[in-house]
Scaffold this motif. Structure first.
Motif, PDB file in Angstrom:
ATOM      1  N   ASN A   1      -1.489   6.988 -21.746  1.00 14.91           N
ATOM      2  CA  ASN A   1      -1.370   8.426 -21.544  1.00 14.91           C
ATOM      3  C   ASN A   1      -0.582   8.638 -20.253  1.00 14.91           C
ATOM      4  O   ASN A   1      -1.103   8.385 -19.162  1.00 14.91           O
ATOM      5  N   LEU A   2       0.668   9.081 -20.371  1.00 13.97           N
ATOM      6  CA  LEU A   2       1.511   9.230 -19.184  1.00 13.97           C
ATOM      7  C   LEU A   2       1.011  10.293 -18.220  1.00 13.97           C
ATOM      8  O   LEU A   2       1.218  10.168 -17.013  1.00 13.97           O
ATOM      9  N   LEU A   3       0.334  11.304 -18.727  1.00 13.99           N
ATOM     10  CA  LEU A   3      -0.218  12.313 -17.827  1.00 13.99           C
ATOM     11  C   LEU A   3      -1.299  11.700 -16.939  1.00 13.99           C
ATOM     12  O   LEU A   3      -1.351  11.973 -15.734  1.00 13.99           O
ATOM     13  N   GLU A   4      -2.129  10.823 -17.501  1.00 17.72           N
ATOM     14  CA  GLU A   4      -3.153  10.143 -16.700  1.00 17.72           C
ATOM     15  C   GLU A   4      -2.519   9.206 -15.678  1.00 17.72           C
ATOM     16  O   GLU A   4      -2.967   9.130 -14.531  1.00 17.72           O
ATOM     17  N   VAL A   5      -1.472   8.490 -16.081  1.00 19.39           N
ATOM     18  CA  VAL A   5      -0.757   7.613 -15.150  1.00 19.39           C
ATOM     19  C   VAL A   5      -0.177   8.450 -14.018  1.00 19.39           C
ATOM     20  O   VAL A   5      -0.276   8.092 -12.837  1.00 19.39           O
ATOM     21  N   ALA A   6       0.421   9.600 -14.358  1.00 23.14           N
ATOM     22  CA  ALA A   6       1.011  10.477 -13.340  1.00 23.14           C
ATOM     23  C   ALA A   6      -0.053  10.967 -12.360  1.00 23.14           C
ATOM     24  O   ALA A   6       0.176  10.988 -11.141  1.00 23.14           O
ATOM     25  N   LYS A   7      -1.234  11.344 -12.871  1.00 21.33           N
ATOM     26  CA  LYS A   7      -2.322  11.789 -11.989  1.00 21.33           C
ATOM     27  C   LYS A   7      -2.709  10.681 -11.015  1.00 21.33           C
ATOM     28  O   LYS A   7      -2.894  10.922  -9.814  1.00 21.33           O
TER      29      LYS A   7
ATOM     30  N   GLY B   1       2.868   0.518 -24.061  1.00 18.95           N
ATOM     31  CA  GLY B   1       3.206  -0.279 -22.891  1.00 18.95           C
ATOM     32  C   GLY B   1       1.992  -0.824 -22.185  1.00 18.95           C
ATOM     33  O   GLY B   1       0.869  -0.684 -22.658  1.00 18.95           O
ATOM     34  N   ALA B   2       2.250  -1.431 -21.064  1.00 21.02           N
ATOM     35  CA  ALA B   2       1.191  -1.963 -20.203  1.00 21.02           C
ATOM     36  C   ALA B   2       0.955  -0.963 -19.068  1.00 21.02           C
ATOM     37  O   ALA B   2       1.908  -0.506 -18.434  1.00 21.02           O
ATOM     38  N   ALA B   3      -0.303  -0.645 -18.822  1.00 26.82           N
ATOM     39  CA  ALA B   3      -0.651   0.359 -17.809  1.00 26.82           C
ATOM     40  C   ALA B   3      -0.048   0.034 -16.448  1.00 26.82           C
ATOM     41  O   ALA B   3       0.513   0.894 -15.784  1.00 26.82           O
ATOM     42  N   GLY B   4      -0.151  -1.199 -16.036  1.00 25.47           N
ATOM     43  CA  GLY B   4       0.369  -1.590 -14.724  1.00 25.47           C
ATOM     44  C   GLY B   4       1.864  -1.390 -14.609  1.00 25.47           C
ATOM     45  O   GLY B   4       2.366  -1.000 -13.554  1.00 25.47           O
TER      46      GLY B   4
END
Length: 179
Positions: free
Chosen positions: A34-40, A69-72
């Motif tokens: 979830n790119l929004l969570e990554v951005a947060k 993808g991979a979260a990291g």
């Protein structure tokens, strides 16, 4: 001495990140992100740095958009973009991060109020160790090369443009949405 150690540590981290990307296969590493969570997470991680430089770092309203993808790796990609924006944005400036869905693509953007990158240098900044002619902040020239390498792994496209305000840079990463 302390500043030199910080720069050396950052360089080693960047070199290790690039080496890991060069050595690791993409297959088997795909998971929904979830790119929004990554951005947060990235905005929270860099908030203290922004506060110390009196830069308004914020997350614009967006969409909970999922990519593979991979979260990291996605955190590294966005972290490098935010780090660059904070390095080049003058005190009192602004850095905005946004994740949204446009059609069948996830669009991740980082917009700053810094000096921007001249149009003729925008392709070269993705080369390893390249530092633009107007680069004033300390760095190794690896940050955007790492961003490009990660984007390529996930079939994402990167575009650099002038910020809509006329001053600064907008970096946009477009990736396929995970079905």
């Amino acid at each position: 001495l302390r500043a030199g150690l910080t720069r050396a540590s950052h360089l080693v981290e960047q070199l290790l990140a690039m080496a890991r990307l060069d050595a690791a296969p993409v297959a088997g590493r795909m998971e929904p992100m979830n790119l929004l969570e990554v951005a947060k997470q990235v905005v929270v991680e860099y908030a203290a740095i922004a506060d110390n430089r009196r830069i308004d770092l914020g997350l614009l309203p967006g969409d909970a958009v999922t990519v593979a993808g991979a979260a990291g790796e996605w955190r590294t990609l966005l972290g490098n973009l935010v780090d660059n924006a904070l390095r080049y944005t003058p005190e009192g400036g602004r850095v905005d991060v946004q994740a949204r869905q446009v059609g069948a693509e996830a669009v991740l953007s980082v917009t700053d109020s810094g000096p921007g990158i001249p149009a003729e240098e925008r392709e070269r900044v993705f080369d390893r160790f390249y530092r633009g002619s107007q680069a004033t902040a300390p760095g190794s020239g690896l940050g955007l090369a790492i961003v490009k390498r990660i984007a390529d792994r996930y079939r994402a496209r990167i575009a650099l443009s002038a910020a809509e305000s006329g001053s600064g840079l907008c970096v946009t990463v477009r990736a396929p949405i995970m079905a």
